[in-house]
Design a protein around this motif. Sequence first.
Motif, short mmCIF file in Angstrom:
data_model
loop_
_atom_site.label_atom_id
_atom_site.label_comp_id
_atom_site.label_asym_id
_atom_site.label_seq_id
_atom_site.Cartn_x
_atom_site.Cartn_y
_atom_site.Cartn_z
N GLY A 81 28.45 6.96 -8.56
CA GLY A 81 27.35 6.03 -8.76
C GLY A 81 27.86 4.62 -8.94
N VAL A 82 26.94 3.66 -8.83
CA VAL A 82 27.24 2.25 -9.07
C VAL A 82 26.05 1.65 -9.81
CG1 VAL A 82 27.77 -0.01 -8.07
CG2 VAL A 82 28.48 2.06 -6.86
N SER A 83 26.33 0.98 -10.93
CA SER A 83 25.28 0.24 -11.61
C SER A 83 25.92 -0.90 -12.41
CB SER A 83 24.46 1.14 -12.53
OG SER A 83 25.02 1.23 -13.81
N ILE A 84 25.06 -1.70 -13.03
CA ILE A 84 25.53 -2.84 -13.82
C ILE A 84 25.99 -2.42 -15.21
CG2 ILE A 84 24.15 -4.52 -12.56
CD1 ILE A 84 22.20 -4.50 -15.00
N SER A 85 25.82 -1.18 -15.56
CA SER A 85 26.20 -0.73 -16.91
C SER A 85 27.70 -0.80 -17.11
CB SER A 85 25.70 0.69 -17.14
OG SER A 85 24.29 0.73 -17.09
N THR A 86 28.11 -1.01 -18.37
CA THR A 86 29.52 -1.12 -18.71
C THR A 86 30.18 0.26 -18.72
OG1 THR A 86 29.19 -0.79 -21.09
CG2 THR A 86 28.98 -3.07 -20.24
N PRO A 87 31.51 0.30 -18.70
CA PRO A 87 32.18 1.60 -18.80
C PRO A 87 31.77 2.37 -20.06
CG PRO A 87 33.74 -0.05 -18.06
CD PRO A 87 32.48 -0.78 -18.43
N TYR A 88 31.58 1.69 -21.18
CA TYR A 88 31.17 2.38 -22.41
C TYR A 88 29.79 3.03 -22.23
CZ TYR A 88 35.00 -0.25 -24.47
OH TYR A 88 36.23 -0.77 -24.75
N GLU A 89 28.86 2.29 -21.62
CA GLU A 89 27.52 2.84 -21.38
C GLU A 89 27.59 4.00 -20.39
OE1 GLU A 89 24.88 -1.21 -21.99
OE2 GLU A 89 26.09 -0.99 -20.17
N HIS A 90 28.41 3.87 -19.35
CA HIS A 90 28.56 4.96 -18.38
C HIS A 90 29.10 6.22 -19.04
CE1 HIS A 90 27.29 3.00 -14.81
NE2 HIS A 90 28.44 2.52 -14.39
#
Length: 169
Positions: A81-90
Amino acid sequence: MVDFDVVQLPETDHVDVGDTAPDFTRPLVNDEYWQDASLSDLAEDDPVLLVFHPMDGDFPATYIWNEIRDRGWTDSLTVVGVSISTPYEHKAFVNERGIDARLFSDPANGVAREYGVAHALDGMAGVEEPRPAVFLLDADRTVEYAWVASEWPDFPDYDAVEAEIDALV
């Protein structure tokens, strides 16, 4: 009854079938850690399903990843996947949803812009995220299947995606 407005998204000139998917390197996150990875390295030997989604926790992202998880697509090919979320959120999202895939973190949304799937959020000056999109890539990063949302919210035809996956793998 739907308790939100369905919004038509503007036309977009996105990566399409027959195009070579642009390569990129971003942090790639699983349920334990992340490391920089490139799309070309992932696609080197096997097909890749590249899934753009809104920020983690947004209901479209949750629905999309629940469907992918429930269909078991990660058993037959690499799904990222790809999104604007940070690694911590992912990392939290992957753990919370039981996602058996890795997610690229792209907070500046540059990958979505390069693919033609960036979406400016209404009422939030200068804030954008990817619109939902799915690109099935062969080992040469040639796009074999492409779907890009034309409204918000919008979801891929999962049966059509699955048929394309089955034809490629």
